[in-house]
Design an enzyme around this catalytic site. Structure first.
Site, PDB file in Angstrom:
ATOM      1  N   ASN A 127     -37.867  12.752  35.126  1.00  0.00           N
ATOM      2  CA  ASN A 127     -38.870  12.184  36.099  1.00  0.00           C
ATOM      3  C   ASN A 127     -38.634  12.612  37.589  1.00  0.00           C
ATOM      4  O   ASN A 127     -38.022  12.038  38.254  1.00  0.00           O
ATOM      5  CB  ASN A 127     -39.117  10.743  35.887  1.00  0.00           C
ATOM      6  CG  ASN A 127     -39.917   9.935  36.622  1.00  0.00           C
ATOM      7  OD1 ASN A 127     -40.950  10.721  37.377  1.00  0.00           O
ATOM      8  ND2 ASN A 127     -40.018   8.793  36.992  1.00  0.00           N
ATOM      9  N   PRO A 128     -39.343  13.948  37.909  1.00  0.00           N
ATOM     10  CA  PRO A 128     -38.919  14.338  39.239  1.00  0.00           C
ATOM     11  C   PRO A 128     -39.427  13.380  40.395  1.00  0.00           C
ATOM     12  O   PRO A 128     -40.397  12.580  40.217  1.00  0.00           O
ATOM     13  CB  PRO A 128     -39.429  15.887  39.305  1.00  0.00           C
ATOM     14  CG  PRO A 128     -40.689  15.675  38.444  1.00  0.00           C
ATOM     15  CD  PRO A 128     -40.307  14.764  37.150  1.00  0.00           C
ATOM     16  N   TYR A 130     -42.088  12.476  43.123  1.00  0.00           N
ATOM     17  CA  TYR A 130     -43.732  12.809  43.324  1.00  0.00           C
ATOM     18  C   TYR A 130     -43.988  12.476  45.099  1.00  0.00           C
ATOM     19  O   TYR A 130     -43.615  11.610  45.583  1.00  0.00           O
ATOM     20  CB  TYR A 130     -44.719  12.022  42.656  1.00  0.00           C
ATOM     21  CG  TYR A 130     -44.367  11.634  41.283  1.00  0.00           C
ATOM     22  CD1 TYR A 130     -43.511  12.705  40.416  1.00  0.00           C
ATOM     23  CD2 TYR A 130     -44.727  10.509  40.654  1.00  0.00           C
ATOM     24  CE1 TYR A 130     -43.356  12.396  39.201  1.00  0.00           C
ATOM     25  CE2 TYR A 130     -44.799  10.176  39.385  1.00  0.00           C
ATOM     26  CZ  TYR A 130     -43.926  10.964  38.481  1.00  0.00           C
ATOM     27  OH  TYR A 130     -43.725  10.806  37.338  1.00  0.00           O
ATOM     28  N   PHE A 218     -45.942   3.416  35.596  1.00  0.00           N
ATOM     29  CA  PHE A 218     -45.301   2.832  36.686  1.00  0.00           C
ATOM     30  C   PHE A 218     -45.999   1.644  37.149  1.00  0.00           C
ATOM     31  O   PHE A 218     -47.586   1.665  37.101  1.00  0.00           O
ATOM     32  CB  PHE A 218     -44.946   3.891  37.775  1.00  0.00           C
ATOM     33  CG  PHE A 218     -44.102   4.983  36.933  1.00  0.00           C
ATOM     34  CD1 PHE A 218     -42.690   4.972  36.614  1.00  0.00           C
ATOM     35  CD2 PHE A 218     -44.829   6.157  36.683  1.00  0.00           C
ATOM     36  CE1 PHE A 218     -42.114   6.003  36.095  1.00  0.00           C
ATOM     37  CE2 PHE A 218     -44.064   7.201  36.064  1.00  0.00           C
ATOM     38  CZ  PHE A 218     -42.789   7.176  35.736  1.00  0.00           C
TER      39      PHE A 218
HETATM   40  C1  LIG Z   1     -38.637   9.639  40.069  1.00  0.00           C
HETATM   41  S1  LIG Z   1     -36.595   9.356  40.472  1.00  0.00           S
HETATM   42  C2  LIG Z   1     -36.256   9.650  38.730  1.00  0.00           C
HETATM   43  C3  LIG Z   1     -34.891   9.391  38.408  1.00  0.00           C
HETATM   44  C4  LIG Z   1     -34.364   9.262  37.015  1.00  0.00           C
HETATM   45  N1  LIG Z   1     -34.304  10.581  36.506  1.00  0.00           N
HETATM   46  C5  LIG Z   1     -35.380   8.250  36.121  1.00  0.00           C
HETATM   47  O1  LIG Z   1     -36.178   9.209  35.472  1.00  0.00           O
HETATM   48  O2  LIG Z   1     -35.145   7.020  36.210  1.00  0.00           O
HETATM   49  C6  LIG Z   1     -36.618  10.919  41.056  1.00  0.00           C
HETATM   50  C7  LIG Z   1     -34.801  10.994  41.694  1.00  0.00           C
HETATM   51  O3  LIG Z   1     -34.746  12.109  42.383  1.00  0.00           O
HETATM   52  C8  LIG Z   1     -33.834  11.924  43.296  1.00  0.00           C
HETATM   53  N2  LIG Z   1     -34.455  13.157  44.294  1.00  0.00           N
HETATM   54  C9  LIG Z   1     -35.339  13.267  45.302  1.00  0.00           C
HETATM   55  N3  LIG Z   1     -35.534  14.534  45.930  1.00  0.00           N
HETATM   56  C10 LIG Z   1     -34.553  15.065  45.496  1.00  0.00           C
HETATM   57  C11 LIG Z   1     -33.908  16.482  45.697  1.00  0.00           C
HETATM   58  N4  LIG Z   1     -34.540  17.126  46.499  1.00  0.00           N
HETATM   59  N5  LIG Z   1     -32.821  16.908  45.077  1.00  0.00           N
HETATM   60  C12 LIG Z   1     -32.211  16.124  44.107  1.00  0.00           C
HETATM   61  N6  LIG Z   1     -32.719  14.813  43.722  1.00  0.00           N
HETATM   62  C13 LIG Z   1     -33.830  14.177  44.406  1.00  0.00           C
HETATM   63  C14 LIG Z   1     -34.136  10.702  43.885  1.00  0.00           C
HETATM   64  O4  LIG Z   1     -33.334  10.042  44.909  1.00  0.00           O
HETATM   65  C15 LIG Z   1     -34.534   9.904  42.513  1.00  0.00           C
HETATM   66  O5  LIG Z   1     -33.250   9.451  42.424  1.00  0.00           O
END
Ligand SMILES: C[S@@+](CC[C@H](N)C(=O)[O-])C[C@H]1O[C@@H](n2cnc3c(N)ncnc32)[C@H](O)[C@@H]1O
Length: 457
Positions: A127-128, A130, A218
């Site tokens: 889940n990247p 957004y 969500f």
């Molecule tokens: C929507 S959450 C999803 C977390 C987990 N994979 C889940 O599905 O529950 C996105 C995660 O990406 C991390 N994140 C945001 N920008 C990022 C980047 N440029 N590189 C790596 N991680 C990043 C955030 O800190 C967060 O932990």
């Protein structure tokens, strides 16, 4: 309080990864979760995505969870199928510290989008984050330098781009041949102009499956889809669109295409195709323009904050109703000299159809016959000499129940507002085809006088 829960786990011998002990949620744990787009994925969605990934052999796979947060996906896969290699990339050091202590997965502390590696994976799942990327006004806060780097590195960047588009592009690059990308993302990539290059890349990369989940996955205002890409050139052009209903129990196939090449993705069916058949589109007869923005009025010395003789109100959404415009109430509290409306947008000097940038995909349209200035909405400026009666008839058609049904069927809740791209493609009554055939296109000329627009012949 939540933080001590994880500390308990770290120092407890009893913490069992697969026993549902781990209850932390990213948006509760992080004060600045918005900045990172950090929201945890509900367990039932994670399980659903693992199921529809349709992977037959869960042994020895190289699995990547980019933006891993608390590893919601890797944990679930590990507990069902432990004999795989798991990697996560996480940019937030607080999260990194916890997950490296708790979970038996390789974790890399890095910005995934700048992570330099030649590694390739069998499955990239997650889940990247957004959000639109920017320095101050936008949710995902990055510096100017980083933004320039991303723009340089990512070929799908367009307009006000969203970080999830970059995560998709980067992940596609790191899939093995035959590997799968399985992401839950907002559905906006299906129709918005900003994602046209991404759609082309997806089409070129392999077979695509989209599962529309809708709102409420969500507790945030976002409509989501699961996107699955199988990276294999032999599946190029294959697109399958599904709708998921009844709390993930019912999956309905809308269509399967073999020649997809990056067009916008709509929920077409036989009825919507029948409704469009043989009809011209809005874009054939009109140019579409946005209204001038608030700042343009505030910085212009001609604008008055009270009504004056010879001045007219600057109108906004509240003034627009199906088939009529309320010229009486001035909701903006701004007035401009009638003869100056053209300074804000040239097309304010001619009669045109105003269409609401309305919520919930409902179309609301009316003809601005008095040629006022506006601060909101989309303005349909005729490319040919349409009479006021014809414009009124077109506005009525846009407001009709049939049109509302058509728009809702095609676009569901993909975007919170009707967009210019959607409007351009709406069909108009068949009889307006006559204007497409006429070679001679007459430009309109109006004089903007005394509250009315006078047509000069
Ligand atoms: C929507 S959450 C999803 C977390 C987990 N994979 C889940 O599905 O529950 C996105 C995660 O990406 C991390 N994140 C945001 N920008 C990022 C980047 N440029 N590189 C790596 N991680 C990043 C955030 O800190 C967060 O932990």
């Amino acid at each position: 309080m939540k933080r001590s829960l994880s500390e308990d786990m770290i120092y407890s011998d009893k913490f069992d990864l697969c026993n549902n002990d781990f209850k932390l949620k990213l948006d509760k744990f992080l004060k600045d979760w918005k900045k990172y787009g950090a929201v945890s994925t509900p367990k039932e969605i994670v399980r659903f995505m693992i199921k529809i990934s349709d992977i037959k052999n869960w042994e020895g796979l190289n699995i990547l969870e980019p933006g891993c947060g608390f590893f919601d996906f890797s944990r679930e896969i590990y507990c069902q199928y432990p004999n795989n290699n798991f990697t996560g990339v996480e940019v937030n050091p607080e999260i990194y510290e916890i997950v490296t202590k708790l979970f038996p997965f390789r974790t890399i502390l890095a910005d995934f989008l700048l992570w330099e590696t030649t590694e390739k994976f069998d499955l990239i799942i997650g889940n990247p984050p957004y959000g639109i990327l920017g320095f101050n006004r936008y949710p995902i806060k990055i510096s100017k330098e980083i933004k320039e780097k991303y723009k340089y590195l990512y070929k799908t960047w367009k307009g006000k781009y969203n970080i999830y588009g970059l995560f998709i592009e980067k992940s596609l690059k790191h899939l093995k041949k035959g590997g799968k990308l399985v992401f839950i993302v907002p559905c906006t990539f299906m129709i918005l102009d900003e994602f046209s290059k991404l759609r082309e890349l997806l089409a070129k990369s392999g077979g695509i499956k989209i599962y529309y989940l809708g709102k409420n996955v969500f507790d945030k205002n976002v409509t989501t889809c699961v996107l699955i890409v199988t990276k294999d050139f032999q599946f190029r052009g294959n697109l399958e669109l599904y709708e998921v209903k009844d709390n993930l129990k019912n999956v309905v196939l809308w269509y399967a295409k073999k020649e997809y090449s990056g067009e916008i993705i709509k929920f077409e069916n036989e009825d919507t195709k029948k409704f469009e058949e043989g009809k011209p589109k809005i874009q054939d007869l009109f140019d579409l323009h946005f209204a001038a923005r608030s700042v343009e009025y505030y910085k212009n010395p001609k604008v008055s904050k009270e009504p004056k003789p010879g001045y007219v109100c600057v109108l906004k959404g509240n003034n627009l109703h199906p088939n009529w415009i309320d010229y009486e109430n001035c909701y903006t509290g701004l007035w401009v000299p009638k003869e100056s409306v053209g300074e804000f947008r040239w097309f304010y000097t001619i009669p045109r159809i105003v269409v609401g940038h309305t919520k919930g995909g409902k179309i609301v349209a009316a003809v601005d016959e008095k040629c006022y200035a506006w601060r909101e909405e989309i303005h349909l400026v005729p490319k040919i000499a349409l009479s006021i009666e014809e414009m009124r008839e077109i506005a009525e058609y846009l407001n009709s129940d049939k049109m509302q049904w058509y728009v809702k069927t095609l676009y569901k809740d993909i975007t919170p507002h009707t967009t210019i791209t959607q409007l351009k493609l709406l069909p108009l009554p068949e009889k307006y085809n006559k204007y497409l055939k006429s070679q001679k296109q007459i430009l309109l000329k109006y004089e903007n006088k005394n509250e009315q627009c006078i047509r000069l012949l």
